[in-house]
Motif scaffolding. Structure first.
Motif, PDB file in Angstrom:
ATOM      1  N   VAL A 195       0.857  -1.187   0.000  1.00 11.51           N
ATOM      2  CA  VAL A 195       0.000   0.000   0.000  1.00 11.51           C
ATOM      3  C   VAL A 195       0.895   1.240   0.000  1.00 11.51           C
ATOM      4  CG1 VAL A 195      -1.804   1.253   1.254  1.00 11.51           C
ATOM      5  CG2 VAL A 195      -1.794  -1.244   1.257  1.00 11.51           C
ATOM      6  N   ARG A 196       0.535   2.189  -0.862  1.00  6.82           N
ATOM      7  CA  ARG A 196       1.266   3.463  -0.931  1.00  6.82           C
ATOM      8  C   ARG A 196       0.751   4.421   0.140  1.00  6.82           C
ATOM      9  NH1 ARG A 196       0.012   2.534  -6.578  1.00  6.82           N
ATOM     10  NH2 ARG A 196       1.867   1.724  -7.623  1.00  6.82           N
ATOM     11  N   ARG A 197       1.387   5.559   0.234  1.00  4.75           N
ATOM     12  CA  ARG A 197       0.970   6.565   1.221  1.00  4.75           C
ATOM     13  C   ARG A 197      -0.450   7.052   0.981  1.00  4.75           C
ATOM     14  NH1 ARG A 197       6.448  10.189   1.522  1.00  4.75           N
ATOM     15  NH2 ARG A 197       7.677   8.569   2.532  1.00  4.75           N
ATOM     16  N   ASP A 198      -0.877   7.041  -0.290  1.00  5.74           N
ATOM     17  CA  ASP A 198      -2.241   7.495  -0.590  1.00  5.74           C
ATOM     18  C   ASP A 198      -3.267   6.355  -0.497  1.00  5.74           C
ATOM     19  OD1 ASP A 198      -1.553   6.013  -2.797  1.00  5.74           O
ATOM     20  OD2 ASP A 198      -2.149   7.531  -4.265  1.00  5.74           O
ATOM     21  N   ASP A 199      -2.912   5.273   0.153  1.00  6.83           N
ATOM     22  CA  ASP A 199      -3.764   4.094   0.371  1.00  6.83           C
ATOM     23  C   ASP A 199      -4.114   3.349  -0.915  1.00  6.83           C
ATOM     24  OD1 ASP A 199      -3.831   4.202   3.140  1.00  6.83           O
ATOM     25  OD2 ASP A 199      -5.572   5.534   3.159  1.00  6.83           O
ATOM     26  N   SER A 200      -3.368   3.540  -1.981  1.00  3.35           N
ATOM     27  CA  SER A 200      -3.589   2.759  -3.199  1.00  3.35           C
ATOM     28  C   SER A 200      -2.668   1.537  -3.166  1.00  3.35           C
ATOM     29  CB  SER A 200      -3.317   3.605  -4.447  1.00  3.35           C
ATOM     30  OG  SER A 200      -1.969   4.005  -4.481  1.00  3.35           O
ATOM     31  N   VAL A 201      -3.083   0.498  -3.845  1.00  5.99           N
ATOM     32  CA  VAL A 201      -2.332  -0.760  -3.872  1.00  5.99           C
ATOM     33  C   VAL A 201      -1.123  -0.589  -4.789  1.00  5.99           C
ATOM     34  CG1 VAL A 201      -2.435  -3.192  -4.534  1.00  5.99           C
ATOM     35  CG2 VAL A 201      -4.389  -2.130  -3.398  1.00  5.99           C
ATOM     36  N   ALA A 202       0.035  -1.039  -4.322  1.00  7.40           N
ATOM     37  CA  ALA A 202       1.265  -0.919  -5.100  1.00  7.40           C
ATOM     38  C   ALA A 202       1.655  -2.247  -5.769  1.00  7.40           C
ATOM     39  CB  ALA A 202       2.411  -0.461  -4.203  1.00  7.40           C
ATOM     40  N   ARG A 203       1.199  -3.344  -5.209  1.00  5.89           N
ATOM     41  CA  ARG A 203       1.567  -4.658  -5.736  1.00  5.89           C
ATOM     42  C   ARG A 203       0.413  -5.619  -5.483  1.00  5.89           C
ATOM     43  NH1 ARG A 203       5.545  -6.979  -8.287  1.00  5.89           N
ATOM     44  NH2 ARG A 203       6.291  -9.037  -7.721  1.00  5.89           N
ATOM     45  N   GLU A 204       0.227  -6.539  -6.446  1.00  8.05           N
ATOM     46  CA  GLU A 204      -0.825  -7.544  -6.323  1.00  8.05           C
ATOM     47  C   GLU A 204      -0.206  -8.935  -6.441  1.00  8.05           C
ATOM     48  OE1 GLU A 204      -4.602  -5.262  -8.393  1.00  8.05           O
ATOM     49  OE2 GLU A 204      -3.353  -6.563  -9.631  1.00  8.05           O
ATOM     50  N   ARG A 205      -0.924  -9.876  -5.906  1.00  3.47           N
ATOM     51  CA  ARG A 205      -0.532 -11.279  -6.035  1.00  3.47           C
ATOM     52  C   ARG A 205      -1.700 -12.021  -6.659  1.00  3.47           C
ATOM     53  NH1 ARG A 205       0.621 -15.446  -1.101  1.00  3.47           N
ATOM     54  NH2 ARG A 205       1.060 -17.272  -2.379  1.00  3.47           N
ATOM     55  N   ARG A 206      -1.451 -12.627  -7.819  1.00  2.00           N
ATOM     56  CA  ARG A 206      -2.483 -13.420  -8.490  1.00  2.00           C
ATOM     57  C   ARG A 206      -2.180 -14.888  -8.212  1.00  2.00           C
ATOM     58  NH1 ARG A 206      -5.663 -11.993 -13.693  1.00  2.00           N
ATOM     59  NH2 ARG A 206      -7.406 -13.339 -13.210  1.00  2.00           N
ATOM     60  N   THR A 207      -3.166 -15.588  -7.692  1.00  2.00           N
ATOM     61  CA  THR A 207      -3.017 -16.994  -7.333  1.00  2.00           C
ATOM     62  C   THR A 207      -4.017 -17.811  -8.129  1.00  2.00           C
ATOM     63  OG1 THR A 207      -2.419 -16.326  -5.088  1.00  2.00           O
ATOM     64  CG2 THR A 207      -3.017 -18.625  -5.413  1.00  2.00           C
ATOM     65  N   LEU A 208      -3.530 -18.858  -8.770  1.00  2.00           N
ATOM     66  CA  LEU A 208      -4.394 -19.774  -9.507  1.00  2.00           C
ATOM     67  C   LEU A 208      -4.209 -21.163  -8.911  1.00  2.00           C
ATOM     68  CD1 LEU A 208      -6.382 -20.105 -11.877  1.00  2.00           C
ATOM     69  CD2 LEU A 208      -4.406 -20.656 -13.314  1.00  2.00           C
ATOM     70  N   ARG A 209      -5.262 -21.689  -8.327  1.00  2.00           N
ATOM     71  CA  ARG A 209      -5.254 -23.031  -7.739  1.00  2.00           C
ATOM     72  C   ARG A 209      -6.240 -23.896  -8.514  1.00  2.00           C
ATOM     73  NH1 ARG A 209      -1.072 -21.825  -5.726  1.00  2.00           N
ATOM     74  NH2 ARG A 209      -0.823 -20.810  -3.751  1.00  2.00           N
ATOM     75  N   ALA A 210      -5.883 -25.156  -8.673  1.00  2.00           N
ATOM     76  CA  ALA A 210      -6.750 -26.080  -9.401  1.00  2.00           C
ATOM     77  C   ALA A 210      -6.927 -27.358  -8.599  1.00  2.00           C
ATOM     78  CB  ALA A 210      -6.149 -26.406 -10.766  1.00  2.00           C
TER      79      ALA A 210
END
Length: 167
Positions: A85-100
């Motif tokens: 999270v950045r100082r302005d409360d926006s997301v800086a990084r995401e994690r995409r998970t694919l489970r099968a």
């Protein structure tokens, strides 16, 4: 002299117990078993990507024809979560998970021969451009679909090898 030394160094390798998984190439028992697997439809865009990747890797017999001996049922869980999270409360990084979770079903008896799970994840940088972020999320999904398909096919091949599954 050199050939004798080479022979002596290679001799212990024959007793290591390792056997090639795809012995016989395209006409081997494992390859033949894999072409007898029909991939059932999978929900969503991620499901479409995984199903196509599976069909590509399994071979020509996976089109649902009369040669299919097994059915592969796959259920996916595809999630994107914000990490940084950045100082302005926006997301800086995401994690995409694919489970099968997948099941190999014998079409003759309807018995579930294999029931297991696999998955992978990818990190995504969230940048100022919404288009670039969406493109990165889609690219991550495509990569993860290929990775998951590879893991599933590898596990199916191992199952076919250890259980002497053939047509």
């Amino acid at each position: 002299m050199k050939s004798a030394a080479l022979l002596l160094t290679l001799l212990p390798l024959g007793a290591c117990g390792l056997h090639p998984l795809y012995a016989g190439g395209g006409s081997g028992a494992v390859a033949i078993a894999l072409t007898g697997v029909d991939v059932a439809p999978i929900e969503g865009r991620g499901g479409w990507l995984v199903a196509n990747a599976l069909r590509d890797r399994l071979g020509a017999g996976s089109g649902g024809g009369s040669s299919a001996r097994f059915r592969l049922d796959v259920r996916l869980d595809d999630q994107i979560r914000g990490l940084g999270v950045r100082r302005d409360d926006s997301v800086a990084r995401e994690r995409r998970t694919l489970r099968a979770r997948y099941q190999l079903v014998d079409l003759a008896t309807s018995a579930v021969l294999l029931d297991t799970t696999t998955g992978s994840d990818a990190g995504i940088d969230v940048v100022g451009s919404e288009y670039a972020t969406i493109a990165a999320e889609n690219t991550a999904q495509e990569r993860l679909a290929g990775i998951v398909a590879d893991q599933i096919v590898g596990r199916l091949a191992l199952y076919a090898r250890t259980h002497a599954v053939s047509r």
